[in-house]
Design a protein around this motif. Structure first.
Motif, PDB file in Angstrom:
ATOM      1  N   ASP B  86       0.827  -1.207   0.000  1.00  0.00           N
ATOM      2  CA  ASP B  86       0.000   0.000   0.000  1.00  0.00           C
ATOM      3  C   ASP B  86       0.862   1.259   0.000  1.00  0.00           C
ATOM      4  OD1 ASP B  86      -2.244  -1.526  -0.004  1.00  0.00           O
ATOM      5  OD2 ASP B  86      -2.674  -1.317   2.144  1.00  0.00           O
ATOM      6  N   PHE B  87       1.887   1.222   0.817  1.00  0.00           N
ATOM      7  CA  PHE B  87       2.794   2.359   0.863  1.00  0.00           C
ATOM      8  C   PHE B  87       3.437   2.569  -0.502  1.00  0.00           C
ATOM      9  CE2 PHE B  87       7.093   3.951   1.108  1.00  0.00           C
ATOM     10  CZ  PHE B  87       6.944   5.106   1.859  1.00  0.00           C
ATOM     11  N   ALA B  88       3.922   1.490  -1.079  1.00  0.00           N
ATOM     12  CA  ALA B  88       4.588   1.584  -2.380  1.00  0.00           C
ATOM     13  C   ALA B  88       3.659   2.180  -3.427  1.00  0.00           C
ATOM     14  CB  ALA B  88       5.086   0.212  -2.828  1.00  0.00           C
ATOM     15  N   MET B  94       1.677   9.169  -5.884  1.00  0.00           N
ATOM     16  CA  MET B  94       1.909  10.561  -5.533  1.00  0.00           C
ATOM     17  C   MET B  94       2.870  11.208  -6.532  1.00  0.00           C
ATOM     18  SD  MET B  94       3.664  12.168  -2.162  1.00  0.00           S
ATOM     19  CE  MET B  94       5.329  11.970  -2.773  1.00  0.00           C
ATOM     20  N   VAL B  95       3.957  10.516  -6.831  1.00  0.00           N
ATOM     21  CA  VAL B  95       4.934  11.069  -7.774  1.00  0.00           C
ATOM     22  C   VAL B  95       4.329  11.208  -9.170  1.00  0.00           C
ATOM     23  CG1 VAL B  95       7.146  10.674  -8.909  1.00  0.00           C
ATOM     24  CG2 VAL B  95       6.884  10.190  -6.475  1.00  0.00           C
ATOM     25  N   ALA B  96       3.535  10.195  -9.543  1.00  0.00           N
ATOM     26  CA  ALA B  96       2.939  10.233 -10.875  1.00  0.00           C
ATOM     27  C   ALA B  96       1.906  11.351 -11.005  1.00  0.00           C
ATOM     28  CB  ALA B  96       2.293   8.886 -11.199  1.00  0.00           C
ATOM     29  N   ALA B 175      10.615  -1.948  -6.693  1.00  0.00           N
ATOM     30  CA  ALA B 175      11.798  -1.638  -5.888  1.00  0.00           C
ATOM     31  C   ALA B 175      11.402  -1.109  -4.508  1.00  0.00           C
ATOM     32  CB  ALA B 175      12.682  -0.629  -6.614  1.00  0.00           C
ATOM     33  N   VAL B 176      10.336  -0.328  -4.447  1.00  0.00           N
ATOM     34  CA  VAL B 176       9.875   0.166  -3.142  1.00  0.00           C
ATOM     35  C   VAL B 176       9.418  -1.007  -2.275  1.00  0.00           C
ATOM     36  CG1 VAL B 176       8.172   1.579  -1.927  1.00  0.00           C
ATOM     37  CG2 VAL B 176       9.219   2.431  -4.016  1.00  0.00           C
ATOM     38  N   VAL B 177       8.701  -1.933  -2.896  1.00  0.00           N
ATOM     39  CA  VAL B 177       8.283  -3.126  -2.155  1.00  0.00           C
ATOM     40  C   VAL B 177       9.511  -3.865  -1.625  1.00  0.00           C
ATOM     41  CG1 VAL B 177       7.222  -5.411  -2.379  1.00  0.00           C
ATOM     42  CG2 VAL B 177       6.095  -3.403  -3.369  1.00  0.00           C
ATOM     43  N   ARG B 178      10.539  -3.918  -2.453  1.00  0.00           N
ATOM     44  CA  ARG B 178      11.774  -4.589  -2.049  1.00  0.00           C
ATOM     45  C   ARG B 178      12.422  -3.885  -0.855  1.00  0.00           C
ATOM     46  NH1 ARG B 178      14.835  -8.758  -2.045  1.00  0.00           N
ATOM     47  NH2 ARG B 178      15.677  -9.604  -3.976  1.00  0.00           N
ATOM     48  N   VAL B 179      12.349  -2.591  -0.848  1.00  0.00           N
ATOM     49  CA  VAL B 179      12.861  -1.843   0.304  1.00  0.00           C
ATOM     50  C   VAL B 179      12.097  -2.254   1.558  1.00  0.00           C
ATOM     51  CG1 VAL B 179      13.015   0.450   1.378  1.00  0.00           C
ATOM     52  CG2 VAL B 179      13.676   0.143  -1.014  1.00  0.00           C
TER      53      VAL B 179
END
Lengths: 203, 203
Positions: B86-88, B94-96, B175-179
Motif C-alpha cells: 500500500d505504501f509503495a 503521488m509522484v505520478a 523496488a519500493v516493495v523490495r525496500v
DNA sequence: TCATCAACTATGCATTTGCTTAGTTGTATT
DNA sequence: AATACAACTAAGCAAATGCATAGTTGATGA
C-alpha cells in the motif's frame, strides 16, 4: 579572483571547455552556465565555444557525453564484491574529493527531462550503474536481483545527494554501511560463485 | 498555448505566483524561472513579483517556504506503520500525479548549496522526513534507527528521482516493495509497541 | 461617499546573454 | 618557404532579463 586555468596550449581549448562546463554547472547551476563563465573558467575566449560546439545546447550535450565517459567511478564501485566498510569509505571519499562531477550529473539527470537529446546519455549511465550492480548481486545468488539492484542503487544515489547537500560524511558513511548490512541479511551465496550450487546464507 | 491561470480575483496574485514558481521550475528549470515566465503562468503582470517579493531571489525563497509547508506528503507517508504494498502504491501514485512539487524540491535541494538562505528550509524538510521515519522505526524496535532511517529515506528519495527521470512506475513500485522487504528482514517488533517489551522478530 | 492604502499594470532601461562576423595566429604539409 | 586550414580572438549586436518608476484600480473602513 575567479578560478581560471591559464597558460593553455594550442589545441587544448576544446577539452578545457568541456572540463570547465562540469565545474561551472556544479558551482553556479545551469543558470550560471554562460559562454562567458565557461570560457573564463577554461581560460579561453568565449567565442571559442561557438566555434567548437555551435550553441550552448550542443556544448551541454557534448559535456554530458564527455563526463559520462570518464565517470567510470561509481560503476567500478558498484561492481565491487560487497558493500562493506571499505566500499562505504571509498564512496564517501569519492564524493568528498570530487563533488563537482556528481553534482553535474545530478543536474543533467533533471535537465534530461526537458532536453530529449540528453536522455540517451543519462539512461545509459543509470542503466550501466544499475546493470553492473544487478550482475554483481546475481553472481552472489540474490533473488530477483533487478528490483534489489534498483533499490540499492537508489539508496546509494540518495545518500550521495545527502552528502552533497545536507549531511556530514560520517553520517553518510554509517548509512552506507547499514545498506551493506541490509544486503547481507538477505539470502545469498557466501562468496561469488559464477556457476554451480553453493552455500546459501539464510540470514 | 502557454498554460496560464486566468480569471484571478483581486488579492490572489501572491499565492498564484508562488504556485506558478513551482510549476515553472519543474518544467523549465531554474534557468527558466524568469519574472515573465512566472507571471504568465500565474496570469498576472510580471512587475507584480517585484511588488510582492522584491527580487527573484526573494521570490524563490518564499516559494521554497510555501512549498515545504504544503509538502506534508512524504512526511505523512514516512510515518506510516510499514513500507508495504500500500505504501509503495501510494508513493508511486503521488509522484505520478504531482511530479512538479517533487521536481521543485529536488531543484531547491541542489540550489541550496549555492544560496545559503535556502538551506534552513531544505534542512528542515530533510530532517523532518528522516526524523519521522526514524521515530517510526524506533517505535517498531529497530536497532540504531538513525542510520537505518537515513538509508531507507535515501532509497525512497533515489527511487522517486528514478521515477521522475529514467524508470517506469512499475519498476519503481517493485523496488519500493523490495525496500519494505529489506526492512522486514531486519530484527524488530511485530507491531508498534510504544512501551514495554514485545516480541522481537529475528528475520 | 470618500479617503486611504494595498494590489495591480504599463512603460522603460541598463545589463547580460547567445552567437555572428571578421579577423589573427599557430601548425602541419608540401 | 609557401600554402592551407584549424584553433583561436576581437568587436559587436539583437533579444531577453531583472527590476525601477510612475501610474491605475479595487477593497475597506470612517
Amino acid at each position: 579572483m575567479p578560478k581560471t586555468d591559464k597558460a593553455r596550449r594550442y589545441g587544448e581549448g576544446r577539452e578545457a571547455l568541456l572540463a570547465a562546463v562540469v565545474h561551472v554547472v556544479a558551482d553556479k547551476g545551469l543558470r550560471g552556465l554562460t559562454y562567458r563563465a565557461v570560457a573564463e573558467r577554461a581560460g579561453v575566449n568565449n567565442t571559442l565555444i561557438a566555434h567548437h560546439f555551435g550553441s550552448r545546447d550542443a556544448l551541454l550535450e557534448a559535456a554530458m557525453q564527455w563526463a559520462s565517459e570518464r565517470s567510470i567511478q561509481l560503476s567500478d564501485l558498484s561492481a565491487t564484491e560487497e558493500v562493506d566498510e571499505d566500499f562505504a569509505r571509498a564512496l564517501v571519499d569519492m564524493v568528498a574529493s570530487d563533488p563537482d562531477l556528481q553534482l553535474f550529473q545530478f543536474e543533467m539527470i533533471f535537465e534530461s527531462r526537458r532536453r530529449p537529446e540528453l536522455r540517451p546519455a543519462v539512461l545509459k549511465l543509470y542503466n550501466s550503474y544499475i546493470g553492473s550492480l544487478e550482475n554483481a548481486l546475481m553472481r552472489r545468488g540474490y533473488t530477483s536481483p533487478a528490483s534489489l539492484a534498483r533499490a540499492i542503487f537508489a539508496a546509494l544515489d540518495g545518500l550521495v545527494i545527502q552528502q552533497l547537500t545536507v549531511a556530514d560524511p560520517e553520517s553518510i558513511y554509517a548509512a552506507v554501511v547499514r545498506v551493506g548490512e541490509l544486503l547481507a541479511s538477505q539470502p545469498h551465496f557466501e562468496h561469488a560463485e559464477p556457476a554451480g550450487p553453493a552455500t546459501r546464507i539464510q540470514s
